[in-house]
Design a protein around this motif. Sequence first.
Motif, mmCIF file in Angstrom:
data_model
loop_
_atom_site.group_PDB
_atom_site.id
_atom_site.type_symbol
_atom_site.label_atom_id
_atom_site.label_comp_id
_atom_site.label_asym_id
_atom_site.label_seq_id
_atom_site.Cartn_x
_atom_site.Cartn_y
_atom_site.Cartn_z
ATOM 1 N N GLY A 43 0.834 -1.196 0.000
ATOM 2 C CA GLY A 43 0.000 0.000 0.000
ATOM 3 C C GLY A 43 0.865 1.240 0.000
ATOM 4 O O GLY A 43 1.995 1.237 0.516
ATOM 5 N N ARG A 44 0.367 2.323 -0.570
ATOM 6 C CA ARG A 44 1.188 3.515 -0.780
ATOM 7 C C ARG A 44 1.507 4.234 0.516
ATOM 8 O O ARG A 44 2.618 4.735 0.704
ATOM 9 C CB ARG A 44 0.483 4.450 -1.764
ATOM 10 N N TYR A 45 0.555 4.314 1.428
ATOM 11 C CA TYR A 45 0.804 5.011 2.683
ATOM 12 C C TYR A 45 1.931 4.345 3.473
ATOM 13 O O TYR A 45 2.876 5.009 3.925
ATOM 14 C CB TYR A 45 -0.468 5.072 3.524
ATOM 15 N N ARG A 46 1.830 3.033 3.638
ATOM 16 C CA ARG A 46 2.849 2.330 4.422
ATOM 17 C C ARG A 46 4.208 2.343 3.726
ATOM 18 O O ARG A 46 5.253 2.387 4.384
ATOM 19 C CB ARG A 46 2.400 0.901 4.702
ATOM 20 N N PHE A 117 0.231 8.480 -4.456
ATOM 21 C CA PHE A 117 -0.521 8.740 -3.228
ATOM 22 C C PHE A 117 -1.221 10.095 -3.307
ATOM 23 O O PHE A 117 -2.373 10.249 -2.889
ATOM 24 C CB PHE A 117 0.434 8.694 -2.032
ATOM 25 N N ASP A 120 -4.182 9.763 -5.520
ATOM 26 C CA ASP A 120 -5.291 9.123 -4.800
ATOM 27 C C ASP A 120 -6.159 10.147 -4.084
ATOM 28 O O ASP A 120 -7.372 9.972 -3.968
ATOM 29 C CB ASP A 120 -4.758 8.116 -3.774
ATOM 30 N N GLN A 121 -5.524 11.211 -3.603
ATOM 31 C CA GLN A 121 -6.282 12.220 -2.863
ATOM 32 C C GLN A 121 -7.225 12.992 -3.779
ATOM 33 O O GLN A 121 -8.183 13.617 -3.300
ATOM 34 C CB GLN A 121 -5.330 13.204 -2.155
ATOM 35 N N SER A 188 -1.714 11.508 9.335
ATOM 36 C CA SER A 188 -2.129 10.187 8.859
ATOM 37 C C SER A 188 -3.640 10.054 8.725
ATOM 38 O O SER A 188 -4.152 9.473 7.758
ATOM 39 C CB SER A 188 -1.590 9.108 9.805
ATOM 40 N N TYR A 191 -5.588 11.224 5.290
ATOM 41 C CA TYR A 191 -5.292 10.713 3.960
ATOM 42 C C TYR A 191 -6.339 9.721 3.463
ATOM 43 O O TYR A 191 -6.947 8.984 4.238
ATOM 44 C CB TYR A 191 -3.922 10.015 3.938
ATOM 45 N N LYS A 193 -6.470 6.310 1.685
ATOM 46 C CA LYS A 193 -5.498 5.214 1.586
ATOM 47 C C LYS A 193 -6.082 4.094 0.743
ATOM 48 O O LYS A 193 -6.960 3.357 1.190
ATOM 49 C CB LYS A 193 -5.123 4.707 2.979
ATOM 50 N N SER A 194 -5.616 3.992 -0.492
ATOM 51 C CA SER A 194 -6.118 2.942 -1.377
ATOM 52 C C SER A 194 -5.475 1.605 -1.037
ATOM 53 O O SER A 194 -4.340 1.545 -0.561
ATOM 54 C CB SER A 194 -5.825 3.302 -2.838
ATOM 55 N N LYS A 195 -6.215 0.537 -1.280
ATOM 56 C CA LYS A 195 -5.717 -0.801 -0.976
ATOM 57 C C LYS A 195 -4.861 -1.319 -2.131
ATOM 58 O O LYS A 195 -5.113 -1.009 -3.290
ATOM 59 C CB LYS A 195 -6.888 -1.749 -0.727
#
Length: 522
Positions: A43-46, A117, A120-121, A188, A191, A193-195
């Motif tokens: 995932g992009r956030y992690r 990321f 995605d927003q 955090s 955001y 957060k796409s899977k």
Amino acid sequence: MITYLMNVYHLEMISSSNILYCWSATNGLFPVIGAYFSDSFVGRYRMIAYGCILSFLGTVILWLTTMIPQARPTPCVDSSNNNSCISPTIFQLMFLCSSFLLMSIGAGGIRSASMAFGADQLQDDAQSLNRTGAMETYINWYSATSALSVVIAMTFVVYIQDNLGWKIGFGVPLVLMFLAALSFFLASSLYVKSKPNSSLITGFVQVMVASFKKRNLLFPSNENDLLYHHDMNSVLAVPSEKIRFLNKSCMIEDPNEDLSPNGSASNPWTLCTVDQVEALKKLIMLIPLWSTGILLAVNFSQPSFPVLQAGSMDRRITRNFQIPAASFSIFMIISLVAWVLLYDRILIPVASYILGRPARLSPVTRMGLGIFISFLSMVVAAYVESVRRSVAIKEGLVDNPKGMVPMSAFWLVPHSVLMGVAEALNMVAQMELYMCVLPKGMTSIAANLSAISMGLGGVLASLIMNSIDGITKGGGNESWVSSNINKGHYDYFYWVLTGLSLVNVFYFMVCSRHYYASTRNN
């Protein structure tokens, strides 16, 4: 950084440049690896979070090389005599390179996912964003913001390193990296957060495996007898005729054996969907255009030579102030940002007003313009260096590479400006093209395809430099890329890059015509 390697670690110019070339290559290749894991598993956030942590650790180790005396060679006994300098030990080089490696892995995590990321927003698909011009605007401003951070590094940070020393000079980026990571984690909860989607890259491999397994399968003479496997909600029921052998991977031979009761493939490694096949075809058709960025990246991967050139020239603005040699690359960044502002806020609105409809240059057109302007920049670089070297010889500075040539360092600015415009045109266009053409689940990989060409360009630049060094220093001659730039022939080196750039211009013309023909037929 080349100044730190040569003055503190007592490395020759060739060795220092090779280290920086390798670092540049890893900085280009790790984002692609990170993009794969980001889109498919993590995932992009992690991925950005892991990248922040590793980049911070790498910055800490780099700072420790200035704080721990045992981590670097002892200072030279006589600074004017290189023979009195002690070379770094294996441990010292490994400790230094470990910081580069951690920062590269960390940068791979951050760069691989940050642009996607951000997209995605926006909460919309890439095709609709491209139609409205929002994707181009987003990528332009993302690139401009990234460039502004480089401006800070090339001015504020370099000035501190030159005037306050390496301890504070490397300590400032350490603090900035800590604050950046902290601000990212604090926001955090805000955001989107796409899977991750693990099927896309695996699907490409499945298409290739299924096509290979069915390589002896013949297409029927009557196209109406063909059955292709496709998803129920897919708009594509039949694959295109381009790269036709891949179509075998989605051909249904026996519906009773190939399909399960719910309509899915019994074995996805022998039967794929039309969407999987078409996605792979799009990627394959982009490869020739993508490859033109490798030679372009060779020109971008020349950070060492302009620093050495500027260091030997008059860098004074006033009697008491001069620009640090390492800061001259700031002009490339400033021109990049200036072009983004000019293009997005003046040229496009004015052109749209005159035409009475939205006016934008296609990504492929902008890529070509960037490659051509990069060629022009190398012509300018070769000419300026030939003039600088002639002046140095005339002034009797052949054996004194640290002596100041009575020639303004601002002669180097036109080359930097042209390179900045070339990067703004080509790199932004590459990212926009890949992100809009490839499936949404591959956004991170699409945004980092240009990073592969940058990484390969760094490797190729190192090979070109080492080859020229080995060839030209034969028979006791001075190498073209000698540490003594007044004895060497950096102008000849630039002319070699100019010739390669001209070849790349014609190569791009062939690739772009092929790409347009392929997309029209599809």
